[in-house]
Design a protein around this motif. Structure first.
Motif, mmCIF file in Angstrom:
data_model
loop_
_atom_site.group_PDB
_atom_site.id
_atom_site.type_symbol
_atom_site.label_atom_id
_atom_site.label_comp_id
_atom_site.label_asym_id
_atom_site.label_seq_id
_atom_site.Cartn_x
_atom_site.Cartn_y
_atom_site.Cartn_z
ATOM 1 N N LEU A 11 21.762 5.768 -12.834
ATOM 2 C CA LEU A 11 22.396 4.539 -13.296
ATOM 3 C C LEU A 11 23.604 4.164 -12.439
ATOM 4 C CD1 LEU A 11 22.142 4.993 -17.152
ATOM 5 C CD2 LEU A 11 20.896 3.373 -15.731
ATOM 6 N N ILE A 65 26.378 2.648 -19.645
ATOM 7 C CA ILE A 65 25.363 3.597 -20.088
ATOM 8 C C ILE A 65 25.473 4.903 -19.303
ATOM 9 C CG2 ILE A 65 22.869 4.030 -20.207
ATOM 10 C CD1 ILE A 65 22.542 1.024 -20.755
ATOM 11 N N ALA A 93 26.183 8.602 -20.889
ATOM 12 C CA ALA A 93 25.290 9.736 -20.635
ATOM 13 C C ALA A 93 26.067 10.912 -20.062
ATOM 14 C CB ALA A 93 24.168 9.330 -19.689
#
Length: 48
Positions: free
Chosen positions: A12, A35, A39
């Protein structure tokens, strides 16, 4: 599971960097980095 979270976070972040500096996608790019940070933090919290 932790390894998977780190891999997802790295993917990401790379996507965010490509989107922010190569393509002009707009607000979607910032969602990717959020995100990725979530994570990464989940991986740290679960390890502790």
């Amino acid at each position: 599971m932790r390894g998977l979270l780190y891999i997802i976070a790295v993917i990401l972040v790379i996507g965010w960097l490509l989107g922010a500096f190569v393509y002009n996608v707009g607000g979607l790019i910032h969602i990717l980095i959020v995100i990725a940070i979530i994570a990464f933090l989940l991986g740290i919290i679960r390890r502790a």
